[in-house]
Design a protein around this motif. Structure first.
Motif, PDB file in Angstrom:
ATOM      1  N   THR A 294       0.829  -1.209   0.000  1.00 62.32           N
ATOM      2  CA  THR A 294       0.000   0.000   0.000  1.00 62.32           C
ATOM      3  C   THR A 294       0.859   1.253   0.000  1.00 62.32           C
ATOM      4  O   THR A 294       0.552   2.237  -0.689  1.00 62.32           O
ATOM      5  CB  THR A 294      -0.933  -0.007   1.230  1.00 62.32           C
ATOM      6  OG1 THR A 294      -1.746  -1.168   1.197  1.00 62.32           O
ATOM      7  CG2 THR A 294      -1.810   1.238   1.251  1.00 62.32           C
ATOM      8  N   ARG A 295       1.934   1.230   0.769  1.00 62.72           N
ATOM      9  CA  ARG A 295       2.811   2.394   0.828  1.00 62.72           C
ATOM     10  C   ARG A 295       3.498   2.658  -0.506  1.00 62.72           C
ATOM     11  O   ARG A 295       3.666   3.813  -0.907  1.00 62.72           O
ATOM     12  CB  ARG A 295       3.858   2.207   1.940  1.00 62.72           C
ATOM     13  CG  ARG A 295       3.244   2.237   3.321  1.00 62.72           C
ATOM     14  CD  ARG A 295       4.270   2.228   4.440  1.00 62.72           C
ATOM     15  NE  ARG A 295       3.592   2.384   5.719  1.00 62.72           N
ATOM     16  CZ  ARG A 295       4.207   2.426   6.897  1.00 62.72           C
ATOM     17  NH1 ARG A 295       5.537   2.302   6.945  1.00 62.72           N
ATOM     18  NH2 ARG A 295       3.513   2.577   8.016  1.00 62.72           N
ATOM     19  N   LEU A 298       0.926   4.335  -2.682  1.00 66.24           N
ATOM     20  CA  LEU A 298       0.716   5.722  -2.266  1.00 66.24           C
ATOM     21  C   LEU A 298       1.868   6.617  -2.691  1.00 66.24           C
ATOM     22  O   LEU A 298       1.655   7.753  -3.148  1.00 66.24           O
ATOM     23  CB  LEU A 298       0.536   5.788  -0.745  1.00 66.24           C
ATOM     24  CG  LEU A 298      -0.838   5.399  -0.185  1.00 66.24           C
ATOM     25  CD1 LEU A 298      -0.801   5.351   1.333  1.00 66.24           C
ATOM     26  CD2 LEU A 298      -1.909   6.387  -0.654  1.00 66.24           C
ATOM     27  N   TRP A 302       1.488   9.812  -5.055  1.00 67.33           N
ATOM     28  CA  TRP A 302       1.911  11.146  -4.623  1.00 67.33           C
ATOM     29  C   TRP A 302       2.974  11.731  -5.559  1.00 67.33           C
ATOM     30  O   TRP A 302       3.011  12.939  -5.790  1.00 67.33           O
ATOM     31  CB  TRP A 302       2.446  11.081  -3.193  1.00 67.33           C
ATOM     32  CG  TRP A 302       1.370  10.845  -2.177  1.00 67.33           C
ATOM     33  CD1 TRP A 302       0.027  11.067  -2.336  1.00 67.33           C
ATOM     34  CD2 TRP A 302       1.522  10.327  -0.849  1.00 67.33           C
ATOM     35  NE1 TRP A 302      -0.663  10.729  -1.195  1.00 67.33           N
ATOM     36  CE2 TRP A 302       0.223  10.268  -0.263  1.00 67.33           C
ATOM     37  CE3 TRP A 302       2.617   9.912  -0.098  1.00 67.33           C
ATOM     38  CZ2 TRP A 302       0.021   9.813   1.028  1.00 67.33           C
ATOM     39  CZ3 TRP A 302       2.410   9.455   1.197  1.00 67.33           C
ATOM     40  CH2 TRP A 302       1.130   9.406   1.750  1.00 67.33           C
ATOM     41  N   PRO A 348      -6.267  10.142   0.662  1.00 61.68           N
ATOM     42  CA  PRO A 348      -5.868   8.724   0.671  1.00 61.68           C
ATOM     43  C   PRO A 348      -4.890   8.396   1.795  1.00 61.68           C
ATOM     44  O   PRO A 348      -4.955   7.301   2.376  1.00 61.68           O
ATOM     45  CB  PRO A 348      -5.215   8.534  -0.709  1.00 61.68           C
ATOM     46  CG  PRO A 348      -5.759   9.632  -1.549  1.00 61.68           C
ATOM     47  CD  PRO A 348      -5.944  10.794  -0.633  1.00 61.68           C
ATOM     48  N   GLY A 349      -3.974   9.337   2.103  1.00 65.59           N
ATOM     49  CA  GLY A 349      -3.029   9.086   3.186  1.00 65.59           C
ATOM     50  C   GLY A 349      -3.717   8.944   4.530  1.00 65.59           C
ATOM     51  O   GLY A 349      -3.375   8.072   5.333  1.00 65.59           O
TER      52      GLY A 349
END
Length: 536
Positions: A294-295, A298, A302, A348-349
């Motif tokens: 997931t990170r 993200l 970003w 989202p974060g």
């Protein structure tokens, strides 16, 4: 023949917008007082009363040009709204941690409140000390309020807590003398109180935790923020002092700047962070960023948004180059594009990985401040390019040598993430409307301020008395924030209002009214007030 001196002109009463702004702030203070209702909340009420009277003296000093330093002249002093942020934040933090049974952070909230009151009283004493003739009535009110606050705090704080408050106050005094001299016209007195008070508190916390690091079991994420903020401030003071004696625009100075940045980063910041977290900071950061799939997604998302923001800057500058007027400035609506990009970044974060957002915002803050140093000092090869690109997006609040509005935007969105006392949220103490606390920046600035600006400038006809803001802009701002809360309830399963709709509507409406009347940096002030109201 003796010549008679003319009598001094009578003092004009505070203007309508200033009184309206004060009324909104008093509404917030009284709401928190009613929710908390203890001796500390009475201190907050006393502080607000004296700040209201002293703010008028600060405004007169600015109008007459008699202030000690050069402040931003396109706004009032803003002492009242700025004075109340840290005390109110400390009060609601104390209440939440008390409800969670966390004694350590409960006392930490009391220290935050006491520190905020101390720096606010210092700013009041400074204004009264340089006002001529001496304002006897205001001095009496300020002295009475200050005496009550000092008496209550004296019997409420331990010896170590009193020393901690005095340490922050001492740091605040020195930072005022240094940074307000180096950065003329960058702040109003209220903004200086808020920003420098926060930096002073962070610096003192870093020193304290560095001395007790053996006993500390805190999350490395918290240490990263402290070290980054203090490191970037010290770096700015160092280069500002250095470039007084040499031209910063030459290649030799630029090479020296980059070398010294590496020395400070590798020789001071990284070892300091290593001492605090007991591991290699670079390896820890890489492991943290890429720990889960997931990170990774993200970070890629970003990165694409960051590229989009850069393309917007380049496109707007290309339009300026092709236009006949080289002094073309981007309209307010164009600047709001970045608000939409930031909203798309933060939501989202907040939903999927708040620790990652915490760290990413900290790194982004360091990058923003570093690039501002490069632009301000004209460091080659990017200094002149950044000056040219960013000059398009200046507004009346960027009247000093620094461009701070984009940094304030980042701070306004990030502070609700950074300031949540995470140890006090483990037992469900952030249920109900408090579950929206991480979204305070998104709602107040990303949605509310943006919608108010767009609809107010394009459709607004009825103006709030004494301001350029419109009734239509404020109403659409409130409506847009309510719609955003409804969407958050749909997509974020961790948010449940528990029928606390009246408090939510009142909080959003109050902050929207503050946006209509304040002349301070709304990107910074509005999220903090919404954060306080939601936590209460």
């Amino acid at each position: 023949m003796t010549r008679e001196c003319p009598a001094p002109a009578p003092e004009a009463p505070p203007s309508g917008p200033v009184l309206a702004e004060a009324a909104v702030v008093f509404a917030v203070v009284l709401s928190i007082h009613a929710a908390v209702w203890d001796r500390y909340s009475w201190c907050a009420v006393a502080l607000a009363v004296q700040a209201f009277y002293v703010q008028y003296k600060w405004d007169r000093l600015l109008q007459q040009g008699n202030a000690v330093f050069q402040f931003r002249m396109t706004a009032n002093s803003g002492l009242l709204p700025a004075s109340m942020v840290m005390p109110l934040l400390g009060l609601v933090m104390k209440e939440r941690c008390q409800a969670a049974g966390n004694r350590h952070f409960e006392r930490f909230g009391v220290v935050v409140a006491a520190t905020g009151m101390a720096v606010a009283l210092f700013s009041s004493v400074l204004a009264l000390g340089i006002t001529r003739p001496m304002p006897t009535n205001t001095c009496a009110i300020s002295g009475l309020a200050g005496g009550v606050i000092i008496y209550i705090m004296k019997h409420s704080l331990g010896v170590g807590e009193v020393i901690e408050v005095l340490e922050v106050l001492l740091i605040f005094v020195y930072l005022n003398m240094i940074l307000l001299y180096l950065l003329p016209r960058c702040f109003t007195p209220g903004e200086a109180l808020l920003v420098l008070g926060g930096i002073s508190f962070v610096l003192n916390q870093l020193i304290k935790r560095s001395l007790t690091v053996v006993e500390s079991q805190e999350d490395p994420v918290d240490f990263l923020l402290l070290v980054v903020v203090v490191g970037m401030v010290l770096m700015g003071i160092f280069f500002s002092t250095l470039f007084v004696f040499m031209d910063s625009g030459t290649w030799a100075s630029s090479i020296f700047f980059h070398l010294m940045t590496c020395v400070l980063g590798l020789g001071v910041v990284l070892p300091w962070l290593h001492w605090l977290i007991h591991r290699n900071p670079v390896l820890w950061l890489l492991q943290f960023l890429f720990r889960t799939e997931t990170r990774v997604y993200l970070l890629i998302y970003w990165s694409l948004l960051a590229m989009l923001a850069c393309l917007v800057v380049l496109y707007q500058n290309a339009k300026r180059s092709s236009s006949e007027s080289k002094k073309h400035q981007a309209p307010a609506i164009t600047r709001k594009y970045f608000h939409f990009i930031v909203v798309a970044t933060y939501i989202p974060g907040i939903m999927f990985d708040r620790p990652l957002l915490y760290v990413a915002a900290t790194v982004c803050l360091a990058v923003f401040i570093f690039l501002e140093y490069v632009r301000y000092f004209r460091i080659k090869p990017l200094g002149h390019t950044l000056r040219s690109l960013l000059s398009l997006f200046l507004d009346e609040r960027d009247s000093g040598p620094l461009i701070l509005t984009h940094i304030y935007l980042l701070l306004g969105m990030s502070l609700p993430i950074w300031l949540i006392p995470r140890p006090c949220t483990q037992k469900g103490s952030l249920g109900g409307v408090r579950a929206l606390v991480p979204y305070a920046g998104v709602l107040a600035v990303g949605v509310g301020d943006t919608v108010a600006s767009i609809f107010g400038s394009t459709m607004g006809e009825i103006r709030w008395p004494g301001t350029k803001k419109t009734f239509e802009g404020t109403m659409t701002s409130i409506f847009a924030q309510i719609i955003s809360v409804a969407l958050i309830l749909i997509f974020d399963s961790g948010v449940d209002l528990n029928y606390s709709y009246a408090w939510l509507l009142g909080s959003i409406s109050t902050v929207s009214l503050l946006e209509a009347y304040t002349t301070q940096i709304d990107n910074l002030l509005l999220p903090l007030y919404l954060l306080i109201l939601l936590m209460a």
